[in-house]
Write an enzyme that holds these catalytic residues in place. Structure first.
Site, mmCIF file in Angstrom:
data_model
loop_
_atom_site.group_PDB
_atom_site.id
_atom_site.type_symbol
_atom_site.label_atom_id
_atom_site.label_comp_id
_atom_site.label_asym_id
_atom_site.label_seq_id
_atom_site.Cartn_x
_atom_site.Cartn_y
_atom_site.Cartn_z
ATOM 1 N NE ARG A 71 0.702 17.189 -12.469
ATOM 2 C CZ ARG A 71 1.398 16.403 -11.672
ATOM 3 N NH1 ARG A 71 1.114 16.371 -10.393
ATOM 4 N NH2 ARG A 71 2.388 15.658 -12.143
ATOM 5 C CG HIS A 128 1.145 15.945 -23.440
ATOM 6 N ND1 HIS A 128 1.795 17.153 -23.528
ATOM 7 C CD2 HIS A 128 2.018 15.095 -22.855
ATOM 8 C CE1 HIS A 128 2.999 17.039 -22.997
ATOM 9 N NE2 HIS A 128 3.169 15.796 -22.589
ATOM 10 N NE ARG A 172 -4.302 -1.708 1.543
ATOM 11 C CZ ARG A 172 -4.499 -2.703 2.409
ATOM 12 N NH1 ARG A 172 -3.800 -2.743 3.523
ATOM 13 N NH2 ARG A 172 -5.403 -3.617 2.152
ATOM 14 C CE LYS A 188 5.302 17.991 -13.739
ATOM 15 N NZ LYS A 188 5.415 16.772 -14.474
ATOM 16 C CD GLU A 217 6.827 16.633 -22.377
ATOM 17 O OE1 GLU A 217 6.159 17.620 -21.990
ATOM 18 O OE2 GLU A 217 6.319 15.520 -22.631
ATOM 19 C CE LYS A 273 -0.444 14.150 -14.243
ATOM 20 N NZ LYS A 273 -0.783 14.684 -15.581
ATOM 21 C CG HIS A 310 -1.438 11.067 -25.228
ATOM 22 N ND1 HIS A 310 -2.053 11.526 -24.098
ATOM 23 C CD2 HIS A 310 -0.118 11.005 -24.923
ATOM 24 C CE1 HIS A 310 -1.145 11.731 -23.149
ATOM 25 N NE2 HIS A 310 0.038 11.432 -23.641
ATOM 26 C CD GLU A 316 -3.883 16.453 -15.289
ATOM 27 O OE1 GLU A 316 -2.707 16.093 -15.143
ATOM 28 O OE2 GLU A 316 -4.579 16.159 -16.276
ATOM 29 C CG ASN A 372 -1.719 16.736 -19.752
ATOM 30 O OD1 ASN A 372 -0.684 16.068 -19.717
ATOM 31 N ND2 ASN A 372 -2.646 16.664 -18.825
ATOM 32 C CG HIS A 378 5.966 11.537 -24.648
ATOM 33 N ND1 HIS A 378 4.629 11.450 -24.989
ATOM 34 C CD2 HIS A 378 6.039 12.472 -23.657
ATOM 35 C CE1 HIS A 378 3.928 12.283 -24.235
ATOM 36 N NE2 HIS A 378 4.762 12.915 -23.420
HETATM 37 N N1 GLY Z 1 3.686 15.579 -17.438
HETATM 38 C C1 GLY Z 1 2.529 16.279 -17.043
HETATM 39 C C2 GLY Z 1 2.306 16.290 -15.574
HETATM 40 O O1 GLY Z 1 3.144 15.838 -14.814
HETATM 41 O O2 GLY Z 1 1.278 16.752 -15.149
#
Ligand code: GLY
Length: 350
Positions: free
Chosen positions: A228, A235, A112, A214, A176, A134, A239, A224, A232, A252
């Site tokens: 946040r 993205h 956990r 960031k 990025e 993430k 994707h 998010e 993206n 990517h």
């Molecule tokens: N790579 C996007 C984020 O971490 O929210």
């Protein structure tokens, strides 16, 4: 009858991100370094000259996005069980975004949740993937659709690892990095436009700025719920491109570069960005040999694929759009016809 569980406690998950040469660290617990054969071959000896632990294990998983799956996560978990890791044990993610995401995910579910540290070795993972907690893996339904928010205890960004980075990987990281400048910070974009990123000091400055940007977004919206999602930018389109090309044609960050160009086409159509600003972004990406065009075979199926995006619902697609350079706008109400006509412009290699 109702029983209430009062859970409104504040948990302090704050952590530091060091951007400097690695320092000696000893951990008085069991530690497993999770890496892949390529990174291990290049840099494990260097890492081991800084890291020591009560008991130290190395877990190696195959290199590449196609291995970001349940099998690799199971490999990590099985090793932890075999070595009798407990809740005080720790993982170290040592590699790019794939290693970081999967190690973080394994750490989030093992008994956990146990602690982990990120030591990213690619530019993309140093400026983005390793920061913000993430974690996850891919499955048959798409990219990163399984995962958890699980913050690392620390992130050690040592630019030394970038010495062996292939030029394409470097460009993917730059994509990025500029994403954060275009959406949040015009001055940072101007700095990047005139910067010589091959210069180590300049690069370290750019990494620091991207990480600060960031970190401030994550601090405001860790899970998010709103802001946040701005990270993206590019993205939603990327994707679909990655899926259509089976994750084989583009890295990517390269797909994100094309995605930003597509998003800017939408911004221009909506009057959020002018042609000159869109051109500045394109020129910047081209300077780093990033792709800026893509042949869309069928605009309608490209559009339908947006509904698989985690930000979309059955009714609407969320588009992250730049407003000029340095500001962002999150929109859920862009007309299908406007998107289709923006997509129509893609096809000719520029
Ligand atoms: N790579 C996007 C984020 O971490 O929210």
């Amino acid at each position: 009858m109702q029983v209430n569980i009062p859970l409104k406690k504040t948990v302090d998950n704050s952590y530091d991100i060091s951007i400097e040469a690695l320092k000696k660290n000893h951990f008085d617990t069991k530690v497993a370094i999770v890496t892949n054969p390529k990174v291990a071959g290049l840099h494990l000896a260097y890492l081991l000259s800084f890291i020591s632990a009560k008991e130290l294990f190395i877990i190696t998983i195959s290199d590449g996005e196609e291995y970001k799956n349940q099998e690799s996560v199971d490999t990590i978990l099985e090793s932890l069980f075999n070595h009798r890791f407990n809740r005080k044990s720790m993982l170290i993610a040592f590699g790019g975004g794939v290693i970081g995401d999967m190690t973080g995910y394994a750490a989030s579910i093992y008994q956990r949740g146990i602690d982990f540290i990120q030591i990213p070795t690619t530019l993309l993972s140093q400026v983005d993937a390793s920061v913000g907690g993430k974690t996850g893996m891919n499955n048959a339904y798409g990219k990163n659709l399984i995962g958890a928010f699980h913050q690392p205890k620390a992130v050690f960004i040592d630019p030394y690892f970038l010495n062996t980075l292939a030029p394409r990987e470097f460009g993917a990281g730059v994509a990025e990095m500029v994403k954060m400048a275009i959406t949040f910070d015009k001055e940072f974009f101007e700095f990047l436009e005139s910067a010589e990123l091959k210069d180590k000091e300049v690069l370290a400055k750019a990494i620091k700025k991207a990480v600060q940007t960031k970190a401030s977004v994550v601090a405001k919206d860790e899970k998010e719920h709103g802001l946040r999602a701005a990270l993206n930018y590019g993205h939603t389109f990327a994707h679909v491109i990655e899926n259509e090309t089976d994750y084989k044609e583009f890295l990517h960050g390269e797909a994100v570069a094309i995605g930003m160009i597509m998003a800017n086409e939408v911004s221009v159509s909506l009057g959020l960005m002018n042609e000159d600003e869109a051109l500045r972004v394109k020129r910047f990406l081209q300077k780093y040999n990033l792709p800026t065009s893509y042949k869309i075979k069928n605009e309608n199926s490209f559009y339908e694929a947006f509904f698989l995006d985690k930000k979309s619902s059955d009714e609407s697609i969320t588009f992250i759009l730049a407003r000029g350079i340095g500001e962002v706008e999150i929109k859920n109400d862009v007309e299908r016809s406007l998107i289709i006509s923006a997509l129509n412009k893609f096809g000719d290699l520029i």
